[in-house]
Design an enzyme around this catalytic site. Structure first.
Site, mmCIF file in Angstrom:
data_model
loop_
_atom_site.group_PDB
_atom_site.id
_atom_site.type_symbol
_atom_site.label_atom_id
_atom_site.label_comp_id
_atom_site.label_asym_id
_atom_site.label_seq_id
_atom_site.Cartn_x
_atom_site.Cartn_y
_atom_site.Cartn_z
ATOM 1 N N ARG A 296 4.492 0.269 11.042
ATOM 2 C CA ARG A 296 3.459 -0.599 11.616
ATOM 3 C C ARG A 296 2.448 0.196 12.432
ATOM 4 N NH1 ARG A 296 7.254 -6.012 12.761
ATOM 5 N NH2 ARG A 296 7.196 -6.599 10.556
ATOM 6 N N TYR A 440 -0.048 -6.450 4.955
ATOM 7 C CA TYR A 440 1.289 -5.891 4.675
ATOM 8 C C TYR A 440 2.005 -5.371 5.922
ATOM 9 C CZ TYR A 440 -0.916 -1.175 3.600
ATOM 10 O OH TYR A 440 -1.589 0.003 3.607
ATOM 11 N N GLU A 441 3.215 -4.968 5.752
ATOM 12 C CA GLU A 441 4.080 -4.586 6.890
ATOM 13 C C GLU A 441 4.206 -5.712 7.911
ATOM 14 O OE1 GLU A 441 5.785 -1.504 5.575
ATOM 15 O OE2 GLU A 441 6.151 -2.075 7.641
ATOM 16 N N GLY A 442 4.249 -6.949 7.456
ATOM 17 C CA GLY A 442 4.269 -8.111 8.353
ATOM 18 C C GLY A 442 2.853 -8.550 8.628
ATOM 19 N N GLN A 447 3.074 -10.400 13.418
ATOM 20 C CA GLN A 447 3.025 -9.446 14.528
ATOM 21 C C GLN A 447 2.867 -10.193 15.852
ATOM 22 O OE1 GLN A 447 3.588 -6.267 13.817
ATOM 23 N NE2 GLN A 447 3.529 -6.736 11.633
#
Lengths: 596, 596
Positions: A296, A440-442, A447
């Protein structure tokens, strides 16, 4: 054709003057990182990014990746050669553990080099980037044997890596995943399932691809408590390190995406693929989360990178393109028109980006340094504080920086007028590439939820209390310094508003968690703005000190101008965020779901 | 595959209940537009948009337009057939002058139908849209002979039209254009030059293409005072209306764009092409500006359209996609997860779009009605006021609505998570298509400059004074109505902040015009928010009255909920805009141009 000039002057300013890495020269990994060494590495990395990777950025967008009938994937022309150069020059192991062949330099320096790679060519940067993520998972959760076997080859880039989390029906909600792992007598598992959105999932640039795969061991608990993490190489591996036949791992298709065309985003199909368990059974998410935190940070960096490179190109264009006249009289009297940089609204867009980029760079480097300290500081208090900051600030860096970074790309494209919309000018690519970093990546909403629902309250809110105290002390320390007054006033204002927002969340989030959810993105942005204000105060102090000491380098004066812009024209965004936060869940939740 | 459902319920609400078109039934063009007729037209237009144009939207994006070796352009499969249907059903002349074969219905009704076309398929909508622009120019500036000759064929769509303004070195600054016109003995001109970004510049869907071309008559004055407007048909025309050989007009190439792939964006090359002057020599910009104002209203509408259709799809997805659980306990207890619409942050993005869309629709329709009244009202005061409003609000509709419309598309895409980034889901296309609306027809920064630099002060600021007085009167009229209190309070607040911003501009813009330039986009957004607040107050009043009269149509209750969301969570954006506006030129202009 867009260009890129690595911001090494600003990077050195941060590493040497603001963060003062030399303070840590006694610590492991900082010992070899003396200023000369750091500068040499930055310059070398800049050269590679500017000369090799930048020209390949449009190539990657135009050619994309092609899945061939045999399931192999062809990457864009030049990518393989550039990747060879990258690994031959040892860039992949720069801040990796020396025990496994890495160079053991500070992570913050590795991140600075990664910034240049990602600014020059985001799609390309993901191949080494994902490998870094996968090797991180092995280094966190793997056995000594696994580390000995896999890490040296991944740190050299001989083998690359991926992360296989998402399935078509579950991205955020990993508890629903269906990929299964069947235990074998020899202690390995057979993995079967289909994963989607696998970046760098298939390509021919390395001798093997080490897939890190989340799967449920047959008979394991339902939901997230039954998820395990496996190492699944594309090609079967022997104990001696040689590779053999395909391990039942195939790329089913590649996605046709809005951007990052140069990176192969694959549907990966696993059929009785041999996998090794990493760490404990059913506890794969724990390792995954540690690794995801690092990823992240890297994605937040991607937001900055596209913002930076699009800013650079827009600034050049604004100085070159003549159109109309300044509102205050011609500035280019002998020409048929003035360059558009004379127009305040063009400046506004450029300054919005510049003031954000420099602040965001400081924020990311500052947090990367915390990550280093968390590893190597002998002081337990320092390590604890660093770990707290990493937890609290990672979602802010991921969410806030990619949101604003994307907006800045849009504005940079806007400066080009109609040409910005035409692909050959390259500004559209920056917008399209930057867009994925918010997703992406959450996704950024996740977040924000991680921030207000988990990180804020962890350890009784210790992380926020610490950063608040640090900011208070900093303001106090600089009281009475007239040159720094606008920065300290701004910082006090930012901190007070953040505090008001935090109090509101505390008072209202318990009674109705939707109050916290409804304000989560606003709060995340408030914290981002507050942290950038803090970074600007620190940078301003350093710059002012250099000027006071007699420096006539215009870099310092520009730094103060840019920082004052941030205080004047970006900090006020706090007001709207706070006002919206305080309206709570009611307006957001009032409409019945089936009436949308 | 994305879908589209025309918002006819909301359109009828606006036309019948809020704007009350029946009040004008005595006026020309409103006479035939009784409620039944309006509803029938809306339903028919909706059907065409939903069933014919919507399925062609992805087709247009995927196939794009192809320029063939002979210079002809092939449009996406199905476009030609759909265009045939459009003109056969008489849609192109819906609100055109009956004298030239139009149906003479109110412009606001034509715009409502145009909304559906553009929401369903923005690229397609530009073919009739540009034709409307070109015929508008002829109807404004053309001679009776020109009108008789060209308009009937353009109102039926037999011939289409374009606008040729931009050249590669000048977009905003038309004074620098190089295309030249050489007078011929027969009163015509020979036009030579190259134009870029010509939407619908070449295609095979009509028997002829009537290019409206800005050029400088040889020996004419320099700068904008020497620009004339010409009619330049693609194929030579005879007096009997038949078409002959090519008129030296060729499509040199088509652009590879970020979006609107279904529309052919051409480089048009004119070589001794025969052209007819429209209106007076050297005064082409005057006609062009009237036409551009109308085009800008249409572009503002495009911003709303992409926002609306992306919202609709995101709302469906958010109700379908299950992932995670509500923060307040499971809402879909029997399923493995809740639909993501339970999450406040997903709702926030949906409500941001919905509250904006409904407000923006009211704002655009309200202004389109002013345009009708400006034409047909017998009351000079009404006509003057309508003309003032058109001047003042057109840049706001173009700039504010396309900016926020784009943001809403980005949020709608965000709701899809990773799938939003994959082209086949269609959400990327909405973002890519919407992006152009911020750029063309005068980039949004130019709209803001037009607003603060020209429109605001016109006639001693009469337009703003009138709308302010109208709002004050409206608030006063509804004082004491407890149900409407949040709306009237919000409106008072919005109006006061707009006034503060206006005062600041007046006091500081004269001494330094860059003060106005630096705050221009913030001011434009403030006016947009204030106008949407006014529209919401009016819609709330109408909805409340329907409820008070006993209606149990949930439409009215939803309207109040959505309006309250606007007041709670969109109106606060005024605060940040005002704070930034008041910082003036200094922070924006402080950095030296060569230090960017």
């Amino acid at each position: 054709m867009p260009t890129y000039k690595a911001p090494t002057r600003d990077q050195k300013f941060l590493l040497h003057e603001v963060l003062e890495l030399s303070r840590f020269s006694e610590l492991e990994s900082f010992q070899d990182a003396d200023p000369e060494m750091i500068d040499a590495i930055l310059e070398e990395s800049a050269k590679f990014a500017e000369e090799v990777l930048t020209p390949l950025n449009r190539v990657g967008d135009e050619h994309g990746c092609i899945r061939n009938d045999d399931g192999s994937v062809t990457t864009p022309p030049g990518f393989h050669e550039a990747f060879d150069q990258l690994r031959q020059n040892g860039w992949m192991g720069l801040s990796a553990d020396t025990k496994y062949g890495g160079q053991g330099l500070p992570g913050v320096l590795g991140l600075a080099c990664g910034e240049m790679t990602s600014s020059a060519n985001m799609s390309f940067g993901m191949y080494p980037g994902l490998t870094g993520g996968a090797s991180k998972a092995i280094s966190i959760g793997g056995s000594d044997e696994q580390k000995d076997f896999y890490l040296p080859k991944m740190y050299t880039g001989e083998w690359t890596g991926t992360m296989n989390l998402t399935e078509s029906h579950c991205g955020t909600d990993l508890g629903m995943l269906k990929t299964k792992a069947v235990p074998q007598k020899d202690g390995t598992y057979k993995i079967t399932g289909e994963k989607i959105f696998i970046s760098a999932g298939e390509h021919g640039m390395s001798d093997n691809i080490i897939h890190l795969v989340l799967a449920r061991i047959e008979g394991g608990p339902e939901g997230v408590k039954g998820i395990s993490l496996f190492i699944v190489p594309k090609l079967k591996v022997s104990k001696d390190g040689s590779v053999g036949d395909n391990n039942g791992v195939t790329c089913g298709s590649i996605e046709h995406k809005m951007g990052i065309h140069g990176n192969s985003t694959c549907v990966m199909v696993f059929e009785d693929s041999v996998g090794e368990l990493i760490g404990e059974a059913h506890k794969g998410l724990k390792v995954m989360f540690v690794m995801m935190n690092e990823a992240r940070l890297g994605v937040g960096m991607q937001g900055l990178c596209q913002s930076e490179v699009s800013y650079q190109n827009a600034a050049i264009y604004a100085n070159d393109r003549i159109q109309g006249r300044s509102l205050t009289g011609a500035k280019n009297e002998n020409g048929p028109a003035d360059p558009i940089i004379v127009h305040p609204d063009v400046r506004r867009m450029l300054m919005d980006s510049r003031a954000f980029n420099e602040g965001a760079r400081a924020f990311i480097y500052w947090l990367a340094l915390q990550e280093d300290l968390e590893k190597v500081s002998p002081d337990e208090k320092v390590r604890e504080r660093a770990d707290d900051y990493l937890g609290l600030m990672t979602p802010v860096i991921k969410g806030y920086i990619t949101d604003i970074g994307f907006n800045n790309c849009v504005n940079a494209q806007q400066i080009y007028g109609g040409h910005g919309y035409i692909e050959e000018w390259g500004m559209s690519q920056f917008v399209r590439d930057a867009r994925i970093a918010q997703i992406y990546e959450g996704a950024n909403g996740i977040q924000a939820l991680d921030l207000v629902g988990r990180k804020l309250a962890r350890n009784g809110g210790r992380a926020l209390m610490n950063i608040s105290a640090e900011i208070d002390a900093y303001i106090k320390e600089n009281e009475g310094n007239e040159d720094l007054k606008p920065f300290m006033d701004g910082l006090g204002d930012a901190k007070a508003k953040l505090q008001t927002g935090t109090m509101w969340l505390m008072q209202n989030g318990m009674s109705n968690p939707d109050n916290a959810g409804a304000g989560s993105v606003d709060y995340m942005h408030m914290m981002g703005i507050a942290m950038l204000t803090y970074m600007w105060a620190r940078m301003a102090k350093t710059a002012q000190a250099a000027i006071d000491a007699g420096s006539d380098d215009p870099f310092y004066a520009d730094k103060l101008i840019t920082g004052k812009y941030f205080i004047a024209r970006i900090l006020p965004n706090m007001d709207s965020h706070l006002a919206k936060l305080q309206t709570g869940a009611e307006p957001v939740m009032a409409l019945a779901a089936d009436r949308f």
